[in-house]
Write a protein that holds these residues in place. Sequence first.
Motif, PDB file in Angstrom:
ATOM      1  N   ALA A 180      38.020  45.262  53.717  1.00 44.54           N
ATOM      2  CA  ALA A 180      38.513  45.006  52.366  1.00 44.54           C
ATOM      3  C   ALA A 180      38.561  43.517  52.072  1.00 44.54           C
ATOM      4  N   THR A 181      38.213  43.189  50.829  1.00 42.13           N
ATOM      5  CA  THR A 181      38.350  41.831  50.288  1.00 42.13           C
ATOM      6  C   THR A 181      39.089  41.934  48.965  1.00 42.13           C
ATOM      7  N   ALA A 182      39.382  40.793  48.373  1.00 44.62           N
ATOM      8  CA  ALA A 182      40.116  40.783  47.111  1.00 44.62           C
ATOM      9  C   ALA A 182      39.337  39.993  46.060  1.00 44.62           C
ATOM     10  N   TYR A 183      39.479  40.388  44.796  1.00 45.72           N
ATOM     11  CA  TYR A 183      38.821  39.675  43.698  1.00 45.72           C
ATOM     12  C   TYR A 183      39.719  39.675  42.480  1.00 45.72           C
ATOM     13  N   LEU A 184      39.364  38.811  41.531  1.00 53.44           N
ATOM     14  CA  LEU A 184      40.115  38.686  40.291  1.00 53.44           C
ATOM     15  C   LEU A 184      39.398  39.431  39.176  1.00 53.44           C
ATOM     16  N   ALA A 237      34.492  39.029  30.660  1.00 54.00           N
ATOM     17  CA  ALA A 237      35.372  39.889  29.858  1.00 54.00           C
ATOM     18  C   ALA A 237      36.298  40.730  30.733  1.00 54.00           C
ATOM     19  N   GLY A 238      36.015  40.757  32.023  1.00 57.58           N
ATOM     20  CA  GLY A 238      36.877  41.530  32.925  1.00 57.58           C
ATOM     21  C   GLY A 238      36.741  43.026  32.748  1.00 57.58           C
ATOM     22  N   ILE A 244      36.180  50.071  31.799  1.00 58.19           N
ATOM     23  CA  ILE A 244      37.606  49.846  31.549  1.00 58.19           C
ATOM     24  C   ILE A 244      37.989  48.473  32.073  1.00 58.19           C
ATOM     25  N   PRO A 245      39.093  47.891  31.571  1.00 62.07           N
ATOM     26  CA  PRO A 245      39.484  46.549  32.024  1.00 62.07           C
ATOM     27  C   PRO A 245      39.850  46.543  33.500  1.00 62.07           C
ATOM     28  N   ALA A 246      39.445  45.465  34.178  1.00 62.50           N
ATOM     29  CA  ALA A 246      39.814  45.287  35.585  1.00 62.50           C
ATOM     30  C   ALA A 246      41.222  44.745  35.666  1.00 62.50           C
ATOM     31  N   THR A 247      42.026  45.334  36.519  1.00 63.07           N
ATOM     32  CA  THR A 247      43.405  44.914  36.716  1.00 63.07           C
ATOM     33  C   THR A 247      43.857  45.398  38.093  1.00 63.07           C
ATOM     34  N   TYR A 248      45.093  45.047  38.432  1.00 67.75           N
ATOM     35  CA  TYR A 248      45.610  45.507  39.723  1.00 67.75           C
ATOM     36  C   TYR A 248      45.593  47.043  39.731  1.00 67.75           C
ATOM     37  N   GLY A 249      45.080  47.637  40.812  1.00 63.71           N
ATOM     38  CA  GLY A 249      44.951  49.088  40.897  1.00 63.71           C
ATOM     39  C   GLY A 249      43.531  49.560  40.661  1.00 63.71           C
TER      40      GLY A 249
END
Length: 207
Positions: free
Chosen positions: A123-127, A134-135, A141-146
């Motif tokens: 696993a890695t992490a991204y913003l 535009a995320g 759908i919008p990218a967000t936590y979860g």
Amino acid sequence: MKRKIFKTLEIIKRKCVLCLMLAGFTAISTGFTEKIDLPETKPVQIEETSTNEPTAIAVGENGQLKISANDELTSAFAEIVESSLGTDLTNTAELPSEPIPREELVETERGYVPYVQVMNMEATAYLPTDGSAAGITAIGIPATYGIVAVDPDIIPLGSRVYIPGYGEALAADTGGAIYGYRIDLCMESYYQAMDFGRRDVTVFVLK
């Protein structure tokens, strides 16, 4: 010598018989053998049953119980078995040869949730803006936590997953570097992503 022994035994035998006779006479004289009047009982009527019916209870080839409810006695027996075992025994139905497997559960923040697959992944992490300015994720759908990015060949898009230490998430995004058993977790801030870094995680694909 033997004659003396036999005579002694004969004398003892006679004395025992005499004692028993005296005890019997004593019991009669004291009323121990007084007659007791018992209530009259009516003879029980036994109804004839047909023997032309086939055997109602039998054992199958695999040692499984078969029950046919044609006979009243068999029906009563079936009710007793059902109440003791908690099992519904239908006509000529065989009991399952193998126990039904219990559903696999994983403990999450909202309790125990069933899952269909579990795997170890890197696993890695991204913003949210790492994929697009535009995320927006791969499914729109919008990218967000979860939200997590996966390889659709490993985890289909739209699947619900659970990752210990991260929580429940939706597989809704992809990435050029995310292939095979790799997963990218969307974070809320740069510091949160840096703190997570790169690590091995267990991924539960929820039912």
